[in-house]
Scaffold this motif. Sequence first.
Motif, PDB file in Angstrom:
ATOM      1  N   GLN A 167     -14.000  -0.899  -6.316  1.00 52.11           N
ATOM      2  CA  GLN A 167     -12.808  -0.106  -6.014  1.00 52.11           C
ATOM      3  C   GLN A 167     -12.299  -0.439  -4.608  1.00 52.11           C
ATOM      4  N   PRO A 168     -11.473  -1.474  -4.480  1.00 51.07           N
ATOM      5  CA  PRO A 168     -10.943  -1.805  -3.151  1.00 51.07           C
ATOM      6  C   PRO A 168     -10.201  -0.591  -2.579  1.00 51.07           C
ATOM      7  N   PRO A 169     -10.570  -0.161  -1.373  1.00 56.92           N
ATOM      8  CA  PRO A 169      -9.961   1.051  -0.820  1.00 56.92           C
ATOM      9  C   PRO A 169      -8.454   0.924  -0.592  1.00 56.92           C
ATOM     10  N   ALA A 170      -7.947  -0.304  -0.510  1.00 60.82           N
ATOM     11  CA  ALA A 170      -6.514  -0.479  -0.243  1.00 60.82           C
ATOM     12  C   ALA A 170      -5.646  -0.197  -1.470  1.00 60.82           C
ATOM     13  N   LEU A 171      -6.263  -0.088  -2.654  1.00 61.38           N
ATOM     14  CA  LEU A 171      -5.461   0.155  -3.855  1.00 61.38           C
ATOM     15  C   LEU A 171      -5.053   1.624  -3.932  1.00 61.38           C
ATOM     16  N   THR A 172      -3.802   1.856  -4.276  1.00 61.68           N
ATOM     17  CA  THR A 172      -3.323   3.216  -4.514  1.00 61.68           C
ATOM     18  C   THR A 172      -3.587   3.579  -5.966  1.00 61.68           C
ATOM     19  N   GLN A 173      -4.174   4.747  -6.186  1.00 64.58           N
ATOM     20  CA  GLN A 173      -4.444   5.176  -7.561  1.00 64.58           C
ATOM     21  C   GLN A 173      -3.249   5.963  -8.095  1.00 64.58           C
ATOM     22  N   TYR A 174      -2.370   5.249  -8.805  1.00 64.90           N
ATOM     23  CA  TYR A 174      -1.215   5.906  -9.411  1.00 64.90           C
ATOM     24  C   TYR A 174      -1.639   6.591 -10.707  1.00 64.90           C
ATOM     25  N   ASN A 175      -0.968   7.722 -10.992  1.00 63.21           N
ATOM     26  CA  ASN A 175      -1.117   8.373 -12.298  1.00 63.21           C
ATOM     27  C   ASN A 175       0.205   8.170 -13.025  1.00 63.21           C
ATOM     28  N   LEU A 176       0.148   7.581 -14.214  1.00 62.15           N
ATOM     29  CA  LEU A 176       1.392   7.224 -14.908  1.00 62.15           C
ATOM     30  C   LEU A 176       2.260   8.451 -15.180  1.00 62.15           C
TER      31      LEU A 176
END
Length: 278
Positions: free
Chosen positions: A254-263
Amino acid sequence: MTVHVAQISDTHLSEAKPFFNTNFARLGEALHEAAVDLVINSGDISLNGAELDADLRRAHGLHEALDLDWLAIPGNHDIGDSQGIGSSYAIDENRRARYRTIFGEDYWAHDVPGWRLIGVNAQLVGSDLSADADQSNFVRHATATANGRSIALFVHKPLYDASPAETDLGGRFLPPAARGGLLSAFTGAKLRLVACGHVHQFRQTNGGDWKNVWAPSTAFILPDFFQPAYGPKVVGYVGHAFHADGTVDSRLVQPPALTQYNLEAIPEAYGDLRAHKH
Ligand SMILES: [Fe+2]
Ligand SMILES: [Fe+2]
């Protein structure tokens, strides 16, 4: 010797709706930092490549720009969904030709020490396209000539939830007839890993002789009202360490730079989830 493969999935890249393209750029940096040997995208590379050449082209260009060795297999949003499940955008000759013009082969085999990695077009299996039989023959030949190597299958959709005997005909798993057809091509093969995407969740299950590994999306998760939880709903990728002795270690990254979008929060992508099915 160990070959480190990053299985990325469900990147949903787009020209007109680039909501998830920034995550892909950040992912690229993380893959370089991790010094991976090979990237494999397990499908839904594009947001709507099944309809739009521009989405396929943009997605392909972004992969080329990674400056890493990469392979991909098509997902339902790239080449159309499985036939016979009531999809409004099922695979056909035209969609498959468009995908192959931009991405190249939709099924392939790639050897690393101790392993033969086989990527298939999941939506082609069980379809009325003549290439279905070609792909099946290709897989049979690839397994028959593996010469003792372990086999890893990369396929967009999970084969099943808990059992190959399931009969549900939905979009989440490979349709039962397609599953049977695909697995029959691996009869007698040293299948040790089935790596998929599509569900946007991370999961590992024991398939008997092999391990099923579901890669999460690098882009977004889906809300619980739309889809049950089978495993962690997170964004990230799977790191597979393929060892020359024919074993593999797979882990969620889980790269910390990724934003976890919720569709659910981005109806501009696929519409209102309460009204439509992904
Ligand atoms: Fe997806
Ligand atoms: Fe998908």
